[in-house]
Scaffold this active site. Structure first.
Site, PDB file in Angstrom:
ATOM      1  N   HIS A 100      11.331  95.523 125.443  1.00 17.97           N
ATOM      2  CA  HIS A 100      11.346  95.391 123.881  1.00 17.97           C
ATOM      3  C   HIS A 100      10.237  96.357 123.326  1.00 17.97           C
ATOM      4  O   HIS A 100       9.357  96.685 123.769  1.00 17.97           O
ATOM      5  CB  HIS A 100      10.865  93.934 123.596  1.00 17.97           C
ATOM      6  CG  HIS A 100       9.832  93.511 124.083  1.00 17.97           C
ATOM      7  ND1 HIS A 100       9.697  93.071 125.421  1.00 17.97           N
ATOM      8  CD2 HIS A 100       8.385  93.136 123.621  1.00 17.97           C
ATOM      9  CE1 HIS A 100       8.573  92.698 125.701  1.00 17.97           C
ATOM     10  NE2 HIS A 100       7.733  92.829 124.726  1.00 17.97           N
ATOM     11  N   HIS A 102       8.038  97.037 120.028  1.00 19.41           N
ATOM     12  CA  HIS A 102       7.265  96.410 118.878  1.00 19.41           C
ATOM     13  C   HIS A 102       7.159  97.493 117.782  1.00 19.41           C
ATOM     14  O   HIS A 102       6.658  98.781 118.176  1.00 19.41           O
ATOM     15  CB  HIS A 102       5.826  96.413 119.426  1.00 19.41           C
ATOM     16  CG  HIS A 102       5.663  95.138 120.516  1.00 19.41           C
ATOM     17  ND1 HIS A 102       5.360  93.787 120.141  1.00 19.41           N
ATOM     18  CD2 HIS A 102       5.652  95.225 122.051  1.00 19.41           C
ATOM     19  CE1 HIS A 102       4.707  93.259 121.203  1.00 19.41           C
ATOM     20  NE2 HIS A 102       5.373  93.976 122.303  1.00 19.41           N
TER      21      HIS A 102
END
Ligand code: 5GP
Ligand code: ZN
Length: 142
Positions: A100, A102
């Site tokens: 992922h 950020h």
């Protein structure tokens, strides 16, 4: 899908999320424990643990979504800047093992630090060591 992965459960709709963008390959949603208002996570829908495990086309879709979202996130929370980062692996602080990005909105005097503050003891590398590292990285691409 990985059964016990929180982000796979978000993709499946089994855990609710505040979704800001979705397409066939990518999902973006607000971080449940934000470092700043607008802190957004961008993930591939398919389960890949780290960037290293992520196919190039999927990584491109994630980065393309990050590129599109950064100005939208900044505008939404009136932030002049963002820190964009991957914690890529456990030792780098990755807690959820589903890759992922950020997107963290940044503000003047928010008390945050730049990426250069990641470590306190910087290595003192000789020219020979730098040459060897340069060569090893380049060789790893072949
Ligand atoms: P990491 O440390 O793995 O780079 O970051 C994981 C991020 O996921 C953390 O910032 C954490 O707040 C966020 N997070 C963990 N569980 C959930 C969840 O169930 N929903 C959402 N929206 N974010 C989560
Ligand atoms: Zn997953």
């Amino acid at each position: 899908m990985s059964e016990d992965c929180i982000f796979c459960q978000i993709v499946a709709g089994d855990i609710p999320s505040r979704t800001v963008y979705e397409d066939n390959a990518v999902l973006a949603f607000l971080d449940a424990n934000p470092l700043a208002p607008g802190h957004t996570l961008v993930i591939p829908k398919a389960h890949h643990e780290r960037l290293n495990d992520t196919p190039a086309d999927v990584a491109s879709e994630v980065l393309s979504t990050v590129h599109e979202l950064v100005p939208a996130v900044e505008d939404a929370v009136d932030a002049p800047a963002t820190t964009v980062a991957f914690n890529n692996g456990e030792e780098a602080g990755q807690e959820v093992p589903h890759v992922h990005a950020h997107i963290v909105p940044r503000f003047a005097e928010d008390g945050g630090r730049p990426i250069h503050a990641l470590v306190t003891d910087r290595p003192d590398l000789s020219d020979d060591e730098l040459d060897a590292i340069e060569g090893d990285i380049a060789a790893g691409l072949e």
